[in-house]
Design a protein around this motif. Sequence first.
Motif, PDB file in Angstrom:
ATOM      1  N   GLY A 127       8.827  -7.132  -8.207  1.00 37.15           N
ATOM      2  CA  GLY A 127       9.012  -8.341  -7.427  1.00 37.15           C
ATOM      3  C   GLY A 127       8.594  -9.556  -8.221  1.00 37.15           C
ATOM      4  N   PRO A 128       8.662 -10.724  -7.609  1.00 32.58           N
ATOM      5  CA  PRO A 128       8.345 -11.963  -8.321  1.00 32.58           C
ATOM      6  C   PRO A 128       6.882 -12.011  -8.738  1.00 32.58           C
ATOM      7  CG  PRO A 128       8.599 -12.361  -5.966  1.00 32.58           C
ATOM      8  CD  PRO A 128       9.044 -10.951  -6.206  1.00 32.58           C
ATOM      9  N   ALA A 129       6.636 -12.635  -9.904  1.00 33.89           N
ATOM     10  CA  ALA A 129       5.269 -12.797 -10.380  1.00 33.89           C
ATOM     11  C   ALA A 129       4.520 -13.767  -9.474  1.00 33.89           C
ATOM     12  CB  ALA A 129       5.284 -13.296 -11.821  1.00 33.89           C
ATOM     13  N   ARG A 130       3.217 -13.551  -9.346  1.00 30.99           N
ATOM     14  CA  ARG A 130       2.385 -14.384  -8.476  1.00 30.99           C
ATOM     15  C   ARG A 130       1.124 -14.777  -9.219  1.00 30.99           C
ATOM     16  NH1 ARG A 130       3.639 -16.453  -3.791  1.00 30.99           N
ATOM     17  NH2 ARG A 130       2.032 -15.532  -2.474  1.00 30.99           N
ATOM     18  N   ALA A 131       0.631 -15.990  -8.966  1.00 34.98           N
ATOM     19  CA  ALA A 131      -0.657 -16.415  -9.498  1.00 34.98           C
ATOM     20  C   ALA A 131      -1.759 -15.576  -8.849  1.00 34.98           C
ATOM     21  CB  ALA A 131      -0.880 -17.899  -9.219  1.00 34.98           C
ATOM     22  N   GLU A 132      -2.888 -15.428  -9.556  1.00 30.56           N
ATOM     23  CA  GLU A 132      -3.953 -14.544  -9.079  1.00 30.56           C
ATOM     24  C   GLU A 132      -4.478 -14.964  -7.712  1.00 30.56           C
ATOM     25  OE1 GLU A 132      -5.131 -11.659 -10.176  1.00 30.56           O
ATOM     26  OE2 GLU A 132      -3.531 -11.712 -11.659  1.00 30.56           O
ATOM     27  N   THR A 133      -4.705 -16.265  -7.509  1.00 33.47           N
ATOM     28  CA  THR A 133      -5.233 -16.694  -6.212  1.00 33.47           C
ATOM     29  C   THR A 133      -4.204 -16.517  -5.096  1.00 33.47           C
ATOM     30  OG1 THR A 133      -4.607 -18.981  -6.766  1.00 33.47           O
ATOM     31  CG2 THR A 133      -6.883 -18.317  -7.201  1.00 33.47           C
ATOM     32  N   ASP A 134      -2.913 -16.604  -5.430  1.00 32.89           N
ATOM     33  CA  ASP A 134      -1.882 -16.331  -4.427  1.00 32.89           C
ATOM     34  C   ASP A 134      -1.866 -14.852  -4.056  1.00 32.89           C
ATOM     35  OD1 ASP A 134      -1.114 -18.974  -4.305  1.00 32.89           O
ATOM     36  OD2 ASP A 134       0.434 -18.777  -5.834  1.00 32.89           O
ATOM     37  N   LYS A 135      -2.161 -13.978  -5.028  1.00 30.91           N
ATOM     38  CA  LYS A 135      -2.270 -12.544  -4.729  1.00 30.91           C
ATOM     39  C   LYS A 135      -3.441 -12.284  -3.789  1.00 30.91           C
ATOM     40  CE  LYS A 135      -0.355 -10.919  -9.145  1.00 30.91           C
ATOM     41  NZ  LYS A 135      -0.663 -10.169 -10.389  1.00 30.91           N
ATOM     42  N   VAL A 136      -4.558 -12.997  -4.001  1.00 33.21           N
ATOM     43  CA  VAL A 136      -5.705 -12.852  -3.101  1.00 33.21           C
ATOM     44  C   VAL A 136      -5.320 -13.251  -1.684  1.00 33.21           C
ATOM     45  CG1 VAL A 136      -7.990 -13.765  -2.551  1.00 33.21           C
ATOM     46  CG2 VAL A 136      -7.430 -13.165  -4.916  1.00 33.21           C
ATOM     47  N   MET A 137      -4.607 -14.370  -1.531  1.00 35.90           N
ATOM     48  CA  MET A 137      -4.185 -14.809  -0.204  1.00 35.90           C
ATOM     49  C   MET A 137      -3.225 -13.807   0.423  1.00 35.90           C
ATOM     50  SD  MET A 137      -5.908 -17.496   0.396  1.00 35.90           S
ATOM     51  CE  MET A 137      -5.109 -18.217   1.845  1.00 35.90           C
ATOM     52  N   ASP A 138      -2.365 -13.179  -0.391  1.00 38.67           N
ATOM     53  CA  ASP A 138      -1.469 -12.137   0.128  1.00 38.67           C
ATOM     54  C   ASP A 138      -2.285 -10.962   0.666  1.00 38.67           C
ATOM     55  OD1 ASP A 138       0.726 -13.643  -0.574  1.00 38.67           O
ATOM     56  OD2 ASP A 138       1.098 -12.575  -2.453  1.00 38.67           O
ATOM     57  N   ASP A 139      -3.344 -10.565  -0.047  1.00 39.41           N
ATOM     58  CA  ASP A 139      -4.213  -9.474   0.417  1.00 39.41           C
ATOM     59  C   ASP A 139      -4.868  -9.822   1.749  1.00 39.41           C
ATOM     60  OD1 ASP A 139      -3.608  -8.025  -1.836  1.00 39.41           O
ATOM     61  OD2 ASP A 139      -5.456  -8.535  -2.909  1.00 39.41           O
ATOM     62  N   LEU A 140      -5.353 -11.054   1.858  1.00 41.14           N
ATOM     63  CA  LEU A 140      -6.019 -11.471   3.092  1.00 41.14           C
ATOM     64  C   LEU A 140      -5.032 -11.543   4.254  1.00 41.14           C
ATOM     65  CD1 LEU A 140      -8.396 -14.278   1.729  1.00 41.14           C
ATOM     66  CD2 LEU A 140      -8.959 -11.901   2.272  1.00 41.14           C
ATOM     67  N   ARG A 141      -3.814 -12.011   3.989  1.00 39.87           N
ATOM     68  CA  ARG A 141      -2.805 -12.051   5.058  1.00 39.87           C
ATOM     69  C   ARG A 141      -2.439 -10.642   5.517  1.00 39.87           C
ATOM     70  NH1 ARG A 141      -0.423 -16.065   1.483  1.00 39.87           N
ATOM     71  NH2 ARG A 141      -0.889 -18.153   2.280  1.00 39.87           N
ATOM     72  N   GLU A 142      -2.394  -9.713   4.585  1.00 37.77           N
ATOM     73  CA  GLU A 142      -2.087  -8.323   4.954  1.00 37.77           C
ATOM     74  C   GLU A 142      -3.186  -7.753   5.848  1.00 37.77           C
ATOM     75  OE1 GLU A 142      -1.201  -4.011   2.778  1.00 37.77           O
ATOM     76  OE2 GLU A 142      -1.408  -5.845   1.576  1.00 37.77           O
TER      77      GLU A 142
END
Length: 233
Positions: free
Chosen positions: A177-192
Amino acid sequence: MTTPEHPPPTPAPVSKDRVYRSPMGMIGGVALLGIALWLGIDALVRGEGRTQWVALAALILIVPLVSAFTLRPAVYANEDRLRVRNPLRVIVLPWGQIAALRSGYSNEVVDKSGTKFQLWAVPVSLRARKKAARRSARSAAQRSAAARGERSGRGGGGMGFGGLGFGAPRGDVDMDGPARAETDKVMDDLRELLEQREKLESSQGEVTVRWAYEVAGPVIAGAVLLAILLATA
């Protein structure tokens, strides 16, 4: 007759926290503290008269202030709640009380009353986002080239670029999938986590906010002492 003694109920296991911090913030904080301590201690040892008092007041002000904004911030997430440790406050939000996790020029959590709390430990890096976007665009172009090569190879009896392997994707293609910045990955984890836990009974409760008096106290004392010394110079 004696009544049988029942053992006390075993407490429910507490889920382990996921901890999120800013590595660059911590590195910068250690560097700033090192410089402040070096200069301050040198002034205390070699200075004379008011210089020593000014150095002491400055250290009382600067050390907790720098620590609060660089080393202290952290975000703790488990199955029941999100705990946000900001420079001057600690906010505990059960998942059931969180309305949204937003990312813009800063990352923030919004509770159901509409109150916003910034996540100091998860800073936004526009440079990292642009870098991730360029990497995604490059990966998409490579996948497109690989697909064209495969179609060319099938159409030409296996002798096209795809059949010779020139259209194969390179190792830096992002296949997940599309590349993501590290802090955006953290926010994705929290949203999950929010999606999974917000409606569960164990994730309900009240939002609590506690001020960090252990940080504010020394900062105020150092600022007052420094102001008095400078005013009476």
